[in-house]
Design an enzyme around this catalytic site. Structure first.
Site, mmCIF file in Angstrom:
data_model
loop_
_atom_site.group_PDB
_atom_site.id
_atom_site.type_symbol
_atom_site.label_atom_id
_atom_site.label_comp_id
_atom_site.label_asym_id
_atom_site.label_seq_id
_atom_site.Cartn_x
_atom_site.Cartn_y
_atom_site.Cartn_z
ATOM 1 N N GLU A 45 -0.174 -7.682 2.979
ATOM 2 C CA GLU A 45 -0.234 -7.068 1.642
ATOM 3 C C GLU A 45 -1.503 -7.492 0.920
ATOM 4 O O GLU A 45 -2.198 -6.667 0.301
ATOM 5 C CB GLU A 45 0.991 -7.488 0.836
ATOM 6 C CG GLU A 45 0.970 -7.033 -0.617
ATOM 7 C CD GLU A 45 1.875 -7.895 -1.486
ATOM 8 O OE1 GLU A 45 1.624 -7.933 -2.705
ATOM 9 O OE2 GLU A 45 2.797 -8.523 -0.955
ATOM 10 N N ASP A 49 -4.315 -4.686 0.004
ATOM 11 C CA ASP A 49 -4.673 -4.440 -1.398
ATOM 12 C C ASP A 49 -6.183 -4.343 -1.543
ATOM 13 O O ASP A 49 -6.697 -3.446 -2.226
ATOM 14 C CB ASP A 49 -4.113 -5.569 -2.259
ATOM 15 C CG ASP A 49 -4.565 -5.475 -3.699
ATOM 16 O OD1 ASP A 49 -4.193 -4.504 -4.383
ATOM 17 O OD2 ASP A 49 -5.306 -6.376 -4.156
ATOM 18 N N ASP A 118 4.273 -3.085 -2.452
ATOM 19 C CA ASP A 118 3.766 -4.193 -1.635
ATOM 20 C C ASP A 118 3.730 -3.813 -0.158
ATOM 21 O O ASP A 118 2.758 -4.102 0.556
ATOM 22 C CB ASP A 118 4.644 -5.432 -1.822
ATOM 23 C CG ASP A 118 4.507 -6.058 -3.202
ATOM 24 O OD1 ASP A 118 3.559 -5.699 -3.927
ATOM 25 O OD2 ASP A 118 5.347 -6.909 -3.545
ATOM 26 N N GLU A 121 0.840 -1.501 0.741
ATOM 27 C CA GLU A 121 -0.407 -2.242 0.898
ATOM 28 C C GLU A 121 -0.433 -2.991 2.225
ATOM 29 O O GLU A 121 -1.478 -3.074 2.881
ATOM 30 C CB GLU A 121 -0.580 -3.206 -0.270
ATOM 31 C CG GLU A 121 -0.843 -2.501 -1.595
ATOM 32 C CD GLU A 121 -0.813 -3.444 -2.786
ATOM 33 O OE1 GLU A 121 -1.253 -3.033 -3.874
ATOM 34 O OE2 GLU A 121 -0.342 -4.597 -2.639
#
Length: 226
Positions: A45, A49, A118, A121
């Site tokens: 994650e 991101d 989450d 990502e």
């Protein structure tokens, strides 16, 4: 390692054939079900991101060659925020393949905005490690679809615009009142009414107070501007 039929179908939905299937398994594994032999998705994650941020920044830069930094920033924020990631995740039914602990399953984890965002990502991070930045960029742009082209309008801060409209007419700033809450505790829907000093009102419902306030402000702005 071979993907289960469910995860293979998911990989087909997102349009990426994993050379390292273990990365996708890790991306859909929530910390609530991790163990010493089963890694969860938080590190992916973190990576995903950053990959998403670069993909979106680059796409916006190319999409509107004349936009200033001040115009690009709110568009960027609208496209990378958790709510948008969760919307994309819901569109590809990511929740259905998540590996969750019993507590998360009981409390509707497969529909939780933060958890879906989450995981989305994490999936992007997994694709990046599996095949590099070009592959991750292709998947992100395909899944985000026309959001990039439409974001100039969608990113407008309706609450700010409504406040400016009120101030220009000598009215007090708009007020936002929660008039109701629906749905289960783990996935509430907030009903917010936007009110102007001249008696005009508009109501909207969304999964967060912030989103409901923005939607109510936009609805009221549309009403008083028509």
């Amino acid at each position: 390692m071979k993907l289960s039929g469910e995860l293979q179908s998911f990989a087909t939905r997102i349009g990426h054939d994993f050379a390292r299937p273990d990365l996708l398994v890790r991306a859909v594994t929530h910390p609530s079900v991790s163990s010493p032999t089963r890694q969860h998705n938080q590190r992916l994650e973190f990576l995903g991101d950053r990959v998403l941020n670069l993909v979106i920044a680059e796409a916006l830069y190319e999409e509107d060659q004349d936009a200033s930094e001040g115009q690009l920033a709110p568009r960027y924020n609208a496209l990378i925020r958790k709510e948008t990631c969760a919307e994309v995740a819901a569109g590809i039914d990511l929740g259905a393949v998540l590996k969750l602990g019993r507590s998360e399953q009981r409390t509707g984890g497969r529909r939780k905005m933060t958890l879906l965002g989450d995981a989305m990502e994490a999936v992007i991070g997994a694709i990046y490690l599996d095949a590099g930045f070009p592959a991750a960029r292709d998947v992100v742009l395909r899944l985000w679809g026309d959001r990039v082209a439409k974001v100039a309008e969608d990113a407008t801060d309706a609450k700010t615009a409504l406040q400016e409209w009120a101030q220009a007419r000598g009215l007090t700033p708009p007020a936002y009142v929660e008039t109701g809450r629906e749905g289960p505790d783990h996935a509430p829907q907030f009903r917010i009414e936007a009110r102007l000093g001249n008696g005009e009102t508009a109501e909207a419902v969304a999964g967060s107070k912030r989103a409901a306030e923005q939607a109510a402000a936009r609805a009221l702005l549309d009403r008083v501007s028509s």
